[in-house]
Design a protein around this motif. Sequence first.
Motif, PDB file in Angstrom:
ATOM      1  N   PRO A  28       3.228  -8.149   1.666  1.00 53.37           N
ATOM      2  CA  PRO A  28       2.297  -6.805   1.144  1.00 53.37           C
ATOM      3  C   PRO A  28       1.923  -6.227   2.666  1.00 53.37           C
ATOM      4  O   PRO A  28       1.552  -6.880   3.726  1.00 53.37           O
ATOM      5  CB  PRO A  28       1.145  -7.787   0.466  1.00 53.37           C
TER       6      PRO A  28
ATOM      7  N   THR B  95      11.289 -12.003  -2.953  1.00 50.73           N
ATOM      8  CA  THR B  95       9.968 -12.270  -3.131  1.00 50.73           C
ATOM      9  C   THR B  95       9.363 -13.157  -4.037  1.00 50.73           C
ATOM     10  O   THR B  95       8.623 -12.946  -5.196  1.00 50.73           O
ATOM     11  CB  THR B  95       9.001 -10.860  -3.427  1.00 50.73           C
TER      12      THR B  95
ATOM     13  N   ASP C  49       5.677 -13.870  -4.862  1.00 45.83           N
ATOM     14  CA  ASP C  49       4.802 -12.948  -5.171  1.00 45.83           C
ATOM     15  C   ASP C  49       5.408 -12.448  -6.866  1.00 45.83           C
ATOM     16  O   ASP C  49       6.390 -11.897  -7.079  1.00 45.83           O
ATOM     17  CB  ASP C  49       4.904 -11.561  -4.453  1.00 45.83           C
TER      18      ASP C  49
ATOM     19  N   LEU D  92       7.007  -6.352  -4.837  1.00 45.87           N
ATOM     20  CA  LEU D  92       6.559  -5.481  -3.807  1.00 45.87           C
ATOM     21  C   LEU D  92       7.122  -4.147  -4.129  1.00 45.87           C
ATOM     22  O   LEU D  92       8.529  -4.325  -4.232  1.00 45.87           O
ATOM     23  CB  LEU D  92       6.717  -6.095  -2.253  1.00 45.87           C
TER      24      LEU D  92
ATOM     25  N   THR E 161       1.759  -4.645  -3.442  1.00 47.85           N
ATOM     26  CA  THR E 161       1.869  -5.521  -4.941  1.00 47.85           C
ATOM     27  C   THR E 161       2.116  -4.518  -6.051  1.00 47.85           C
ATOM     28  O   THR E 161       1.450  -3.529  -6.002  1.00 47.85           O
ATOM     29  CB  THR E 161       0.774  -6.420  -5.188  1.00 47.85           C
TER      30      THR E 161
END
Length: 149
Positions: A74, A107, A110, A114, A132
Amino acid sequence: MAPVPDGVYRFQDQLGFLSVQAPAPGSPVLVTPDPGGYGPPPVWQIRNNDDGTVMIRAAFGPPLFLGYPGAPQPMMPVIASPEPTRWELRPGFDDEHIVIAVPANLTPDDEDGLVVDLGLMRMFPPRTALMTSQPDNPAQNWYLDNLGG
């Protein structure tokens, strides 16, 4: 979402056009209000890969690709990279918009992923960064204008 065909495109959000500041590796990728007033024309070539990802290359100047420096995280700046970078084009908030996303396998920590968005640094023209995913954020949804082949 059906795959976006290989071709030449312009990406536009509510502030302007996705463009490279200068035709050089590491140059920031900006959102410019004028298509061509801030450097090379904001025109990109999309090429599909066999794994469902795409590469996005600046259509003018030396071979430069939409990319980022290092492992995606990020707030990392989006830059003109001399090396091809894989992206996913995901459905946007309506049928006319797409989201430019880092492939999910890059990712795994996450959950939301992203995407290319406006960076937090307030300047003009605005620079882009990996942020994000927020599906309803207009700055993350790009109108894809097909300019041909």
